[in-house]
Design an enzyme around this catalytic site. Sequence first.
Site, PDB file in Angstrom:
ATOM      1  N   THR A  28       0.627  -1.234   0.043  1.00 25.78           N
ATOM      2  CA  THR A  28      -0.096   0.014  -0.121  1.00 25.78           C
ATOM      3  C   THR A  28       0.768   1.146  -0.182  1.00 25.78           C
ATOM      4  OG1 THR A  28      -2.015  -1.065   1.316  1.00 25.78           O
ATOM      5  CG2 THR A  28      -1.701   1.178   1.236  1.00 25.78           C
ATOM      6  N   GLN A 101      -4.163  -7.075  -6.306  1.00 27.55           N
ATOM      7  CA  GLN A 101      -4.856  -7.675  -5.113  1.00 27.55           C
ATOM      8  C   GLN A 101      -6.172  -7.116  -4.939  1.00 27.55           C
ATOM      9  OE1 GLN A 101      -3.585  -6.574  -0.998  1.00 27.55           O
ATOM     10  NE2 GLN A 101      -2.870  -8.967  -1.019  1.00 27.55           N
ATOM     11  N   HIS A 177      -7.377 -10.695  -0.999  1.00 26.47           N
ATOM     12  CA  HIS A 177      -6.899 -10.314   0.237  1.00 26.47           C
ATOM     13  C   HIS A 177      -7.719 -10.963   1.156  1.00 26.47           C
ATOM     14  CE1 HIS A 177      -4.334  -8.510   3.235  1.00 26.47           C
ATOM     15  NE2 HIS A 177      -4.503  -7.336   2.441  1.00 26.47           N
ATOM     16  N   ASN A 180      -4.458 -10.126   7.217  1.00 33.18           N
ATOM     17  CA  ASN A 180      -4.026  -8.864   7.947  1.00 33.18           C
ATOM     18  C   ASN A 180      -5.061  -8.191   8.418  1.00 33.18           C
ATOM     19  OD1 ASN A 180      -1.267  -9.453   6.904  1.00 33.18           O
ATOM     20  ND2 ASN A 180      -1.216  -7.692   5.524  1.00 33.18           N
ATOM     21  N   TYR A 182      -8.178  -7.780   7.657  1.00 34.58           N
ATOM     22  CA  TYR A 182      -9.234  -7.229   6.789  1.00 34.58           C
ATOM     23  C   TYR A 182     -10.341  -8.151   6.511  1.00 34.58           C
ATOM     24  CZ  TYR A 182      -5.629  -3.765   5.996  1.00 34.58           C
ATOM     25  OH  TYR A 182      -4.433  -2.916   6.257  1.00 34.58           O
ATOM     26  N   ARG A 229      -4.366 -14.520  -0.432  1.00 31.16           N
ATOM     27  CA  ARG A 229      -3.235 -14.209   0.602  1.00 31.16           C
ATOM     28  C   ARG A 229      -4.010 -14.344   2.065  1.00 31.16           C
ATOM     29  NH1 ARG A 229      -0.129  -8.463   2.026  1.00 31.16           N
ATOM     30  NH2 ARG A 229       1.751  -9.149   2.183  1.00 31.16           N
ATOM     31  N   ASN A 237      -3.937  -5.360  12.641  1.00 27.63           N
ATOM     32  CA  ASN A 237      -5.374  -4.839  12.785  1.00 27.63           C
ATOM     33  C   ASN A 237      -6.225  -5.442  13.903  1.00 27.63           C
ATOM     34  OD1 ASN A 237      -5.188  -2.629  10.848  1.00 27.63           O
ATOM     35  ND2 ASN A 237      -5.043  -4.383   9.196  1.00 27.63           N
ATOM     36  N   GLY A 318       8.947  -7.564   0.172  1.00 28.69           N
ATOM     37  CA  GLY A 318       8.022  -6.405   0.112  1.00 28.69           C
ATOM     38  C   GLY A 318       8.909  -4.990  -0.116  1.00 28.69           C
TER      39      GLY A 318
END
Length: 367
Positions: A28, A101, A177, A180, A182, A229, A237, A318
Amino acid sequence: MSKPTKLFEPYKLGPITLPNRLVMAPLTRNRAVAGMVPSPLAVEYYGQRASAGLLVTEASQVSQQGQGYQDTPGIYSKEQVAGWRKVTDRVHARGGRIFIQIWHVGRISHTSLQPGNGAPVGPSAIRAKGKTFVGGIFTDISEPRALALEEIPGIIESFKRGTANALEAGFDGVEIHGANGYLLDQFAKDGTNKRTDAYGGPIENRARLMLEVAKVVAAEAGADRTGIRISPVTPANDVSDSNPQPLFDYIADHLNAMKLVYIHVIEGATGGPRDIAPFNYDSLRKRFKGAYVANNGYDFELATKVLAANEADLIAFGKPFIANPDLVERLKRGAPLNAPDKATFYGGGAKGYTDYPVLGEALDAAQ
């Protein structure tokens, strides 16, 4: 190169032959322009990194409701599709391969980003501890509301539509996605999902949304062009699960039955310790017959070791790709890496985005 490594060997990923096993992880960067359209700078940014075996774009929301941070690109409007088409054209012109993604952030959002300044949505009305990036600053995440059962088909449809748009924009495939903390991860994990309906309670119910999304995306793009992923134990988060091994073993079994082309696994805490919690990643590797993309804290040495042991097929990098557009070449030559400028990770313009030098430029500057 003194040390033999599989890292630079080709790999057949479904219908696509990758020239090496380096994957540029989704990163991001918060640089979309008006209408959440990828900026002209993004065309250059991805084009510069086309030597990666596979590029995976920054996460791109499938609806306005799916946005959680300022200036993240979408894949739900004609203008966004046109913006992404310029990116894929540039990457393909430079001989690269690129997946997008797609995400819905769920509760990790702010009312100022939501349609009508409404509350973000999640499996349950539990506010996440943490910050989001809005108006150029990090600010508290807003109080979410629980999705009503009748809203869930619309969420699934938005992923299907996003996939159709991605194909129209010229992407070689799609990564869902599911990691993480989400939306799909929020539904899967019992720390965030307290529902008592068909999407809550036992593992089968909590995994349902992730698997239903995977099914419609694979039907739209082709299973051999669909990856996902996951992050079994990350606390990112404010997400957690009381017993992640059976949950993700179950998910891996069902993704395998769908014949997805890869699972992209964040091993440990996203961007943090790899050993934050016990988890048997080899169990996922054995259950899932497609490609296993390993992610989190990989450098040349660890990548070489893991590939040699056949514990992964592809390695996602990354931050090294942020600062080194020519990362593949630098690793091949054993050349030094540029250090990333953390102050320019999120938001801004060309600085810290498209201005990192490649090897020849770096040598010229030193003379």
